[in-house]
Design a protein around this motif. Structure first.
Motif: not given
Length: 180
Positions: A40-58, A170-180
């Motif tokens: 999604q949006n050029d990012r690769v996510y690792y997700v359980s299929e149960a959560i993926l089915k619930k997310a498909m409703s959005f 330390g990247e969580y603090l230095r570059d947090e806007e690009n992580l999400l």
């Protein structure tokens, strides 16, 4: 969210195999529940299929993130692993490097691992191999690429680089806007 194309899968799994080798199958073939990789949006996510089915409703625009972000595809089609994947890389890492306490802070500020800071290294680690960097207390700090093999690293002088820095917690603090 959509499945990865064949080209994206190839690029993603090649990058991931540098760090965890053949243990990629352990990520997908889990005993507890099935997991998958989605884009999604050029990012690769690792997700359980149960959560993926619930997310498909959005709607696609209604989802900012689902699962664990493993990294991002650049505009040129290259893939870059993010620090958010560290937990999974640490669990399945083929090669590991431990840093002495005096080398933790320099590494967490984005510097390479020097021979003087190297505590231990997995036996027979080849040159230019992806490694997970740990503290001596077995806490994963980040990951990088070896500059020298295990045998060559033993003969280096203390100021030589042993592991090239890729990313660290330390990247969580230095570059947090690009992580999400």
């Amino acid at each position: 969210m959509r499945p990865l194309t064949d080209e994206e899968c190839k690029t993603f799994f090649e990058k991931l195999s540098v760090y965890i080798g053949r243990n990629i199958t352990a990520l997908l073939e889990r005993d507890d529940e099935p997991y998958c990789f989605r884009l999604q949006n050029d990012r690769v996510y690792y997700v359980s299929e149960a959560i993926l089915k619930k997310a498909m409703s959005f709607g696609r625009d209604g989802i900012a993130s689902v699962g664990t972000c493993f990294g991002k595809f650049s505009r040129g089609g290259k893939f870059r692993l993010h620090i958010t994947a560290l937990d999974y890389l640490a669990q399945h890492a083929t090669y590991k490097v431990w840093v002495k306490p005096n080398g933790e802070m320099p590494y967490l500020y984005g510097n390479h691992v020097l021979k003087a800071h190297l505590g231990r290294i997995t036996e027979d680690t080849p040159e230019h191999q992806g490694v997970v960097v740990y503290s001596m207390a077995d806490i994963p700090l980040g990951f990088g690429v070896t500059a020298r093999s295990t045998q060559a690293a033993r003969k280096l002088d203390p100021s030589s680089i042993c592991v090239y820095h890729q990313t660290d917690v330390g990247e969580y603090l230095r570059d947090e806007e690009n992580l999400l």
